[in-house]
Design a protein around this motif. Sequence first.
Motif, short mmCIF file in Angstrom:
data_model
loop_
_atom_site.label_atom_id
_atom_site.label_comp_id
_atom_site.label_asym_id
_atom_site.label_seq_id
_atom_site.Cartn_x
_atom_site.Cartn_y
_atom_site.Cartn_z
N SER A 1 54.07 46.23 32.43
CA SER A 1 52.91 46.15 33.37
C SER A 1 51.65 45.74 32.76
O SER A 1 50.89 45.04 33.28
N MET A 2 51.39 46.01 31.23
CA MET A 2 50.52 45.55 30.79
C MET A 2 50.30 44.00 30.48
O MET A 2 49.41 43.42 30.74
N VAL A 3 51.39 43.50 30.23
CA VAL A 3 51.58 42.06 29.90
C VAL A 3 51.43 41.14 31.41
O VAL A 3 50.83 40.16 31.28
N PHE A 4 51.89 41.70 32.25
CA PHE A 4 51.76 41.04 33.60
C PHE A 4 50.83 41.15 34.28
O PHE A 4 49.88 40.45 34.81
N TRP A 5 49.92 42.40 34.01
CA TRP A 5 48.34 42.80 34.40
C TRP A 5 47.70 41.61 33.89
O TRP A 5 46.56 41.25 34.54
N MET A 6 47.69 41.46 32.44
CA MET A 6 46.56 40.60 31.87
C MET A 6 47.16 39.22 32.21
O MET A 6 45.99 38.37 32.25
N ARG A 7 47.84 38.92 32.49
CA ARG A 7 48.62 37.39 32.87
C ARG A 7 47.90 37.21 34.22
O ARG A 7 47.51 36.00 34.35
N LYS A 8 47.91 38.15 35.01
CA LYS A 8 47.45 37.95 36.33
C LYS A 8 45.67 38.17 36.49
O LYS A 8 44.81 37.42 36.85
N ALA A 9 45.26 38.98 35.55
CA ALA A 9 43.92 39.60 35.62
C ALA A 9 42.77 38.90 34.83
O ALA A 9 41.76 38.83 35.06
N ALA A 10 43.34 38.18 34.06
CA ALA A 10 42.54 37.47 32.78
C ALA A 10 41.61 36.64 33.78
O ALA A 10 40.66 35.91 32.95
N ARG A 11 42.16 35.89 34.79
CA ARG A 11 41.14 34.93 35.51
C ARG A 11 40.04 35.36 36.07
O ARG A 11 39.03 34.71 36.37
N SER A 12 40.04 36.52 36.37
CA SER A 12 39.19 37.18 37.26
C SER A 12 38.44 38.46 36.75
O SER A 12 37.73 38.99 37.66
N ILE A 13 38.94 39.13 35.90
CA ILE A 13 38.66 40.39 35.26
C ILE A 13 37.02 40.22 35.06
O ILE A 13 36.33 41.18 35.28
N LYS A 14 36.38 39.29 34.50
CA LYS A 14 34.98 39.08 34.23
C LYS A 14 34.17 39.47 35.38
O LYS A 14 33.21 40.19 35.50
N SER A 15 34.58 38.53 36.51
CA SER A 15 33.63 38.76 37.84
C SER A 15 33.96 40.19 38.40
O SER A 15 33.05 40.48 39.03
N GLU A 16 35.02 40.41 38.27
CA GLU A 16 35.22 41.75 38.67
C GLU A 16 34.81 42.93 38.12
O GLU A 16 34.13 43.89 38.93
N LEU A 17 34.55 42.95 37.05
CA LEU A 17 33.80 43.88 36.22
C LEU A 17 32.34 43.88 36.47
O LEU A 17 31.67 44.71 36.51
N HIS A 18 31.79 42.59 36.48
CA HIS A 18 30.35 42.24 37.10
C HIS A 18 29.92 42.84 38.32
O HIS A 18 28.97 43.68 38.73
N ASP A 19 30.92 42.66 39.38
CA ASP A 19 30.70 43.26 40.72
C ASP A 19 30.62 44.59 40.63
O ASP A 19 29.90 45.45 41.39
N SER A 20 31.76 45.43 39.92
CA SER A 20 31.90 46.90 39.59
C SER A 20 30.71 47.28 39.19
O SER A 20 29.96 48.58 39.48
N ILE A 21 29.96 46.62 38.05
CA ILE A 21 28.78 47.17 37.66
C ILE A 21 27.53 47.22 38.38
O ILE A 21 26.82 48.08 38.63
N ASP A 22 27.49 46.15 39.19
CA ASP A 22 26.20 46.11 40.10
C ASP A 22 26.31 46.85 41.15
O ASP A 22 25.53 47.51 41.49
N ALA A 23 27.54 47.44 41.69
CA ALA A 23 27.80 48.33 42.53
C ALA A 23 27.64 49.76 42.20
O ALA A 23 26.84 50.43 42.90
#
Length: 284
Positions: free
Chosen positions: A85-107
């Motif tokens: 799950s770690m391998v495949f999660w990072m494979r998928k999430a690497a593209r959008s993890i930065k923007s998702e974290l920024h949105d979560s912090i703002d919220a």
Amino acid sequence: MLPPFLIMLREGIEAALITGIVATYLRQTGRSQWMPAVWIGVFLAVAMSLFVGTGLQLVSAEFPQKTQELFEALVGVVAVAVLVSMVFWMRKAARSIKSELHDSIDAALAKHSSGTWALIGIVFFAVAREGLESIFFLLAIFQQSTGPAAPIGALLGVAVAVCVGLAIYAGGVRLNLHRFFRWTGIFILFVAAGLLSSSVKHLHEAGIWNGLQTHAFDLSAVLPVSSLIGTILSGVFSYEEAPTVGEVIIYLGFLAATLTLFLWPMAPSREVLTHSTTQSDSHA
């Protein structure tokens, strides 16, 4: 020593990457006063992971032999599940993890009354995920390895990951994360295949699984586990000189399925497609 080193290096860099993205965004947006909440979240996640790992190790030490074998099999299966799950999660999430974290912090920080706890929660759950994955993997490795090599490898991996994380945060190192996660992902899948085949062996020793126990081949005369190369392969990939048919089927079947899915080209994400469309419209 190599598997725990690489696993903890990867897990540590993932945790450091997430923490670094949060810290950098807070600094860039003039909200550095929230940094203590980030460190509290990291501390709580690390403390919980150590507590869970210590508890599981102490509990397992009291089991009788067959129950111990069953526990080791279950830990191995869980370790394989979290590694995959770690391998495949990072494979998928690497593209959008930065923007998702920024949105979560703002919220989170938009709610002034509970902003601190929300930010602690964001960092805690992100780092705790990596910590718990590491705990189950290390339990599976430590149960199959004797001596200080595995713990030393894990500690070295964490130390190097912390140094890399600090260097990335300071801007002194630019790591090719895509290539790093790709190659370590392939290595982890081979390690996971070995853990899964070892779990089949533990299930047999626990009296749960008794099928396909004929030896598929015997390399004891060519590459015994007691040899230097055999010891290295055993420690890294759970090599067996005379595996059973069931262990070989599980090992090869797991690798065939996971490597095919992991190496299969991913479809462009929505963000990439939107960016490409915008560039085409501007040129038009």
